[in-house]
Design a protein around this motif. Structure first.
Motif, PDB file in Angstrom:
ATOM      1  N   LEU A  29      -1.935   5.318  33.460  1.00 49.89           N
ATOM      2  CA  LEU A  29      -0.919   4.605  32.128  1.00 49.89           C
ATOM      3  C   LEU A  29      -1.194   2.861  33.321  1.00 49.89           C
ATOM      4  O   LEU A  29      -1.040   1.906  32.403  1.00 49.89           O
ATOM      5  CB  LEU A  29      -0.249   5.153  32.637  1.00 49.89           C
ATOM      6  CG  LEU A  29       1.363   4.514  31.723  1.00 49.89           C
ATOM      7  CD1 LEU A  29       0.642   3.942  30.122  1.00 49.89           C
ATOM      8  CD2 LEU A  29       2.422   5.047  32.038  1.00 49.89           C
ATOM      9  N   MET A  37      -0.780  -5.863  29.447  1.00 47.66           N
ATOM     10  CA  MET A  37       0.045  -6.975  29.500  1.00 47.66           C
ATOM     11  C   MET A  37      -0.803  -8.849  29.302  1.00 47.66           C
ATOM     12  O   MET A  37      -0.417  -9.787  28.925  1.00 47.66           O
ATOM     13  CB  MET A  37       0.367  -7.030  30.394  1.00 47.66           C
ATOM     14  CG  MET A  37       1.841  -5.828  31.383  1.00 47.66           C
ATOM     15  SD  MET A  37       2.745  -6.947  29.716  1.00 47.66           S
ATOM     16  CE  MET A  37       3.711  -4.861  29.447  1.00 47.66           C
ATOM     17  N   ILE A  40      -1.020  -9.142  25.593  1.00 42.27           N
ATOM     18  CA  ILE A  40      -1.154  -9.309  25.249  1.00 42.27           C
ATOM     19  C   ILE A  40       0.585 -10.539  25.353  1.00 42.27           C
ATOM     20  O   ILE A  40       1.861 -10.827  24.426  1.00 42.27           O
ATOM     21  CB  ILE A  40       0.932  -8.325  24.467  1.00 42.27           C
ATOM     22  CG1 ILE A  40       1.004  -7.235  25.823  1.00 42.27           C
ATOM     23  CG2 ILE A  40      -0.598  -6.910  23.961  1.00 42.27           C
ATOM     24  CD1 ILE A  40       1.670  -6.312  25.145  1.00 42.27           C
TER      25      ILE A  40
ATOM     26  N   TYR B 195       7.072  -2.780  24.677  1.00 42.01           N
ATOM     27  CA  TYR B 195       5.589  -2.148  24.945  1.00 42.01           C
ATOM     28  C   TYR B 195       6.840  -1.381  26.066  1.00 42.01           C
ATOM     29  O   TYR B 195       6.006  -0.034  26.399  1.00 42.01           O
ATOM     30  CB  TYR B 195       5.228  -2.888  26.064  1.00 42.01           C
ATOM     31  CG  TYR B 195       3.774  -1.930  26.617  1.00 42.01           C
ATOM     32  CD1 TYR B 195       2.161  -1.967  26.490  1.00 42.01           C
ATOM     33  CD2 TYR B 195       3.633  -2.067  28.165  1.00 42.01           C
ATOM     34  CE1 TYR B 195       1.689  -1.077  26.804  1.00 42.01           C
ATOM     35  CE2 TYR B 195       3.032  -1.717  29.072  1.00 42.01           C
ATOM     36  CZ  TYR B 195       1.656  -0.550  28.036  1.00 42.01           C
ATOM     37  OH  TYR B 195       0.792  -0.359  29.270  1.00 42.01           O
ATOM     38  N   TRP B 196       7.890  -1.700  26.742  1.00 43.77           N
ATOM     39  CA  TRP B 196       8.137  -1.663  28.237  1.00 43.77           C
ATOM     40  C   TRP B 196       8.896  -0.601  27.678  1.00 43.77           C
ATOM     41  O   TRP B 196       9.915   0.058  27.874  1.00 43.77           O
ATOM     42  CB  TRP B 196       9.543  -2.448  28.741  1.00 43.77           C
ATOM     43  CG  TRP B 196       7.826  -2.998  29.526  1.00 43.77           C
ATOM     44  CD1 TRP B 196       7.864  -4.563  29.540  1.00 43.77           C
ATOM     45  CD2 TRP B 196       6.803  -2.843  30.789  1.00 43.77           C
ATOM     46  NE1 TRP B 196       6.120  -5.157  30.521  1.00 43.77           N
ATOM     47  CE2 TRP B 196       6.434  -3.783  31.819  1.00 43.77           C
ATOM     48  CE3 TRP B 196       7.492  -1.455  31.341  1.00 43.77           C
ATOM     49  CZ2 TRP B 196       5.185  -3.946  31.720  1.00 43.77           C
ATOM     50  CZ3 TRP B 196       6.001  -1.057  32.495  1.00 43.77           C
ATOM     51  CH2 TRP B 196       4.815  -2.267  32.484  1.00 43.77           C
ATOM     52  N   TRP B 197      10.081  -0.850  25.840  1.00 38.36           N
ATOM     53  CA  TRP B 197      10.551  -0.001  25.851  1.00 38.36           C
ATOM     54  C   TRP B 197      10.202   1.557  25.391  1.00 38.36           C
ATOM     55  O   TRP B 197      10.740   2.272  26.079  1.00 38.36           O
ATOM     56  CB  TRP B 197      10.763  -1.013  24.252  1.00 38.36           C
ATOM     57  CG  TRP B 197      12.273  -0.027  23.621  1.00 38.36           C
ATOM     58  CD1 TRP B 197      13.792  -0.301  23.344  1.00 38.36           C
ATOM     59  CD2 TRP B 197      11.331   0.158  22.126  1.00 38.36           C
ATOM     60  NE1 TRP B 197      14.442   0.667  22.528  1.00 38.36           N
ATOM     61  CE2 TRP B 197      13.399   1.265  21.831  1.00 38.36           C
ATOM     62  CE3 TRP B 197      10.845   1.044  21.847  1.00 38.36           C
ATOM     63  CZ2 TRP B 197      13.796   1.651  20.378  1.00 38.36           C
ATOM     64  CZ3 TRP B 197      10.989   2.514  20.714  1.00 38.36           C
ATOM     65  CH2 TRP B 197      11.980   2.496  20.548  1.00 38.36           C
ATOM     66  N   TRP B 198       9.075   1.672  25.259  1.00 36.61           N
ATOM     67  CA  TRP B 198       8.746   2.562  24.923  1.00 36.61           C
ATOM     68  C   TRP B 198       8.475   3.267  26.661  1.00 36.61           C
ATOM     69  O   TRP B 198       8.696   4.795  26.885  1.00 36.61           O
ATOM     70  CB  TRP B 198       7.292   2.798  24.788  1.00 36.61           C
ATOM     71  CG  TRP B 198       7.373   3.152  22.916  1.00 36.61           C
ATOM     72  CD1 TRP B 198       6.736   1.655  22.519  1.00 36.61           C
ATOM     73  CD2 TRP B 198       8.130   3.115  21.636  1.00 36.61           C
ATOM     74  NE1 TRP B 198       7.290   1.930  20.923  1.00 36.61           N
ATOM     75  CE2 TRP B 198       7.987   2.707  20.489  1.00 36.61           C
ATOM     76  CE3 TRP B 198       8.191   4.724  22.120  1.00 36.61           C
ATOM     77  CZ2 TRP B 198       8.640   3.512  19.848  1.00 36.61           C
ATOM     78  CZ3 TRP B 198       9.035   5.293  20.868  1.00 36.61           C
ATOM     79  CH2 TRP B 198       8.551   4.465  19.331  1.00 36.61           C
ATOM     80  N   TRP B 199       8.255   2.746  27.733  1.00 33.56           N
ATOM     81  CA  TRP B 199       8.368   3.510  28.957  1.00 33.56           C
ATOM     82  C   TRP B 199       9.929   3.913  29.044  1.00 33.56           C
ATOM     83  O   TRP B 199       9.098   5.095  29.685  1.00 33.56           O
ATOM     84  CB  TRP B 199       7.987   2.402  29.541  1.00 33.56           C
ATOM     85  CG  TRP B 199       6.867   1.735  30.053  1.00 33.56           C
ATOM     86  CD1 TRP B 199       5.819   1.783  29.242  1.00 33.56           C
ATOM     87  CD2 TRP B 199       6.471   2.576  31.595  1.00 33.56           C
ATOM     88  NE1 TRP B 199       4.975   1.647  30.156  1.00 33.56           N
ATOM     89  CE2 TRP B 199       4.564   1.648  31.207  1.00 33.56           C
ATOM     90  CE3 TRP B 199       6.310   2.223  33.146  1.00 33.56           C
ATOM     91  CZ2 TRP B 199       3.502   2.251  32.397  1.00 33.56           C
ATOM     92  CZ3 TRP B 199       5.082   2.518  33.965  1.00 33.56           C
ATOM     93  CH2 TRP B 199       4.172   1.745  33.900  1.00 33.56           C
TER      94      TRP B 199
END
Lengths: 215, 471
Positions: A29, A37, A40, B195-199
């Protein structure tokens, strides 16, 4: 004398398996995150002007016309960034100016709690329409006529400031105290979001006459 | 050996359970407001709009589950480690700080609602990011409280016995706390934001919370039916391997459409398709242990151990509910070919309701009953236990079915036929499939609320119920 136990009934074997599986999955992951990253990150104005496509383009995309079209190679719709197009009367926003507008819009989208009625990139609540490609929505044309506005951006900004005076349905958007400046930022945010390559989501957007390639 | 009756840790656990139950009630009430607004759109318009009702609804859910989880750990810690929790005074302080903070946050949500578009609003009002809306000051407070909690757990485990269950919890809680940090910053790039929110959201719910529930159910099996510790812990490790093995990369199913590369289609499809597997394992584990222990004890000529039927009812139902809600309803729309039509529709909502309920709420309600049992030798079901269970379960399953039908209508009309525009959206919303389903959802929400009232009255009275005074 120790009792002979099958490895499948051995707690320590499973403990080690759990640690290894978790470790490997986490490492994968993290590795994929570095790759994603990179892909995007927002593009730059120079890249945009040279026609280099980015999944998330530079905020100066607000200087351009955006359409959402079938890409035969990829088998789904992708945003197409076209020629220059005026945005609130200008098509020469610098990187800083465009970034400031986009940032104001993103902040407004959070502080006005848009996501708890609408969905953004499909995530959020389901009480109001998805905003992913809202900038491209054909309904704004009728709003331009209805509110006597020359351009789409002005119509959207006007709607955002006085939503409950301009309902499209009995389920209305409430007045959230959006100022003129915030509305401008929000429109920039929506226009930029419509230029993000979402792998074809929402599928078949706006093709009301039916058929995947149809219009 | 710690005296259970006097255990401060168990008292603290029960304090957490109490607040959790209150927040559970708040969740249902605000859910009813939001559900009503789908049916009568003018309801509380520009007074308490859907965005506010829904924010309180989902935040209350997250926070009550966290309260119940922290409470569960404080509750089981003395049993597992055989010592009193270290630093319990600090733990209590943390509880009061957290409860005060949650109260202020909710009042600000309801009274202030929205602010101007600047960073101050994000610091003081809310962050406007689904599920983790808590304003930044509260984020920092939460981190501090969680650090106190972690210190309690780690110091206690170091001082006392460290069982397999405690080892799993220690690793899991560290991951759970650490992941929260991924949701604590601002970026102007919505793709990176999500993206990080889903982490936080996915890796909490579909990885660390699932492992947490597996550990708690393991502990309960030992307590309630006298299951063999070695077997329970072996199963627990198997489940951890499968839950993390599928759940960590299963995050890919949220990365189909947010601007991320296409390779997430394959990763998300594969690993999220595996996600139901450990849920079956958990179910098999619970039933296997129950059957085996009963057989062993009956074979020895004794009576099978069962000292808390209400908790066991909810635990077994949770093993079922987890598999159906998270497993089946999740699998419905997890493949990208399907998800491109169902993403962001009432399908998601249907899955969310049954999965949160089956996987977490049911297990945590079972823990409430463990807390109520306390030192009592045996707790039996009362009529109210059964009413509470039946109404809540029928209510939530009913809401799920209604939302699934609404989602079906929405996908067919809005997405497939009319192409997902603003107009298409409202054509879908005004279809008969959708409207009737939303009416049923509201009715089923009311049934759930009645069940909640039965549950609360039962929790308050069950210890003194006639049935529990006889034995």
């Amino acid at each position: 004398m120790s009792k002979k136990v099958s490895v499948w009934a051995d707690g320590r074997f499973w403990q080690r398996s759990a640690a290894w599986v978790t470790g490997v999955a986490a490492m994968l992951l993290i590795w994929l995150t570095f790759d994603t990253m990179g892909q995007i990150q927002m593009g730059t104005k120079a890249e945009l002007d040279q026609g280099i496509t980015k999944r998330v383009p530079s905020p100066t995309v607000i200087n351009h016309k955006i359409t959402y079209e079938m890409n035969d190679k990829r088998g789904h719709e992708t945003p197409v960034i076209g020629e220059k197009e005026k945005f609130f009367g200008r098509d020469d926003y610098s990187e800083e100016e465009a970034m400031a507008l986009l940032n104001l819009g993103k902040l407004a989208s959070q502080t006005k709690n848009c996501m708890n009625c609408h969905t953004l990139l499909g995530n959020g609540a389901y009480y109001a329409p998805d905003l992913t490609k809202a900038w491209l929505d054909p309904n704004w044309e009728s709003y331009m006529l209805r509110m006597g506005k020359e351009t789409k951006e002005e119509a959207i900004a006007e709607f955002l400031q006085h939503p409950s005076d301009n309902p499209s349905n009995e389920r209305m958007m409430p007045n959230l105290g959006v100022t003129a400046e915030e509305a401008k930022g929000l429109v920039a945010f929506l226009k930029h979001m419509s230029s993000i390559d979402t792998n074809g989501f929402p599928r078949n957007f706006g093709k009301i006459e039916g058929g995947i390639h149809g219009r | 050996m710690v005296d259970n009756m006097q255990s401060q840790s168990k008292q603290l656990g029960k304090m957490y359970f109490t607040v959790a139950a209150i927040l559970f009630g708040a969740q249902i009430l605000f859910g009813l407001i939001a559900g009503t607004q789908f049916v009568f759109s003018g309801f509380l318009f520009e007074i308490l709009d859907f965005n506010v009702a829904r924010m309180v609804h989902i935040n209350a859910l997250v926070v009550w589950l966290l309260y119940a989880m922290i409470g569960s750990v404080y509750y089981l810690l003395p049993d597992e480690t055989k010592v009193e929790t270290v630093g319990i005074g600090l733990g209590k302080l943390g509880f009061y700080v957290l409860t005060l903070a949650v109260t202020i946050v909710v009042l600000v949500y309801i009274l202030v609602q929205v602010g101007p578009a600047n960073e101050m609003s994000i610091w003081l009002i809310h962050e406007g990011r689904e599920y983790i809306e808590a304003p930044r000051w509260a984020d920092i407070g939460i981190v501090v409280v969680v650090l106190i909690f972690l210190a309690n757990v780690y110091l206690t485990a170091m001082k006392g016995e460290r069982t397999g269950i405690i080892t799993v919890l220690m690793a899991d809680l560290l991951a759970l706390a650490g992941l929260y940090l991924a949701g604590m910053f601002y970026t102007n790039n919505i793709s990176i934001d999500q993206y990080w929110w889903w982490w936080v959201i996915h890796l909490w719910v579909e990885a660390t919370w699932e492992v947490f529930v597996a550990a708690v159910i393991g502990w309960a099996l030992i307590k309630v039916i006298g299951a063999n510790r070695q077997i329970v812990e072996m199963w627990l490790w198997i489940e951890v391997a499968m839950l993390f093995g599928s759940g960590i990369l299963g995050i890919g199913h949220h990365y189909f459409w947010i601007g991320t590369p296409e390779y997430w289609w394959e990763i998300g499809a594969l690993f999220s398709a595996l996600e139901p597997v450990p849920l079956v394992a958990m179910f098999v584990h619970v039933m296997y242990d129950w059957g085996k222990e009963q057989g062993l004890q009956k074979g020895a000529g004794g009576k099978a151990q069962m000292n808390n039927t209400p908790a066991f009812l909810w635990f077994v139902a949770s093993a079922f509910g987890n598999f159906i809600g998270a497993g089946i309803w999740g699998f419905f729309h997890t493949l990208p070919q399907m998800n491109i039509y169902t993403h962001g529709t009432q399908f998601t909502s249907a899955h969310g309701h049954l999965a949160f309920f089956g996987a977490f709420a049911m297990a945590m309600i079972a823990m409430f009953y463990m807390g109520v049992q306390g030192n009592k030798k045996e707790l039996k079901m009362t009529k109210l236990t059964k009413y509470g269970f039946t109404f809540i379960t029928v209510g939530v399953v009913g809401m799920t079915v209604a939302l699934t039908i609404a989602g079906y209508g929405q996908v067919m009309i809005e997405r497939a036929q009319f192409g997902a525009t603003w107009e298409a959206y409202f054509i879908g919303q005004s279809s008969i499939w959708f409207k009737q389903a939303m009416g049923w959802r509201l009715a089923m929400g009311l049934v759930t609320f009645v069940g909640f009232l039965c549950l609360v009255i039962d929790l308050l009275t069950i210890k003194n119920a006639k049935i529990n005074q006889e034995s």
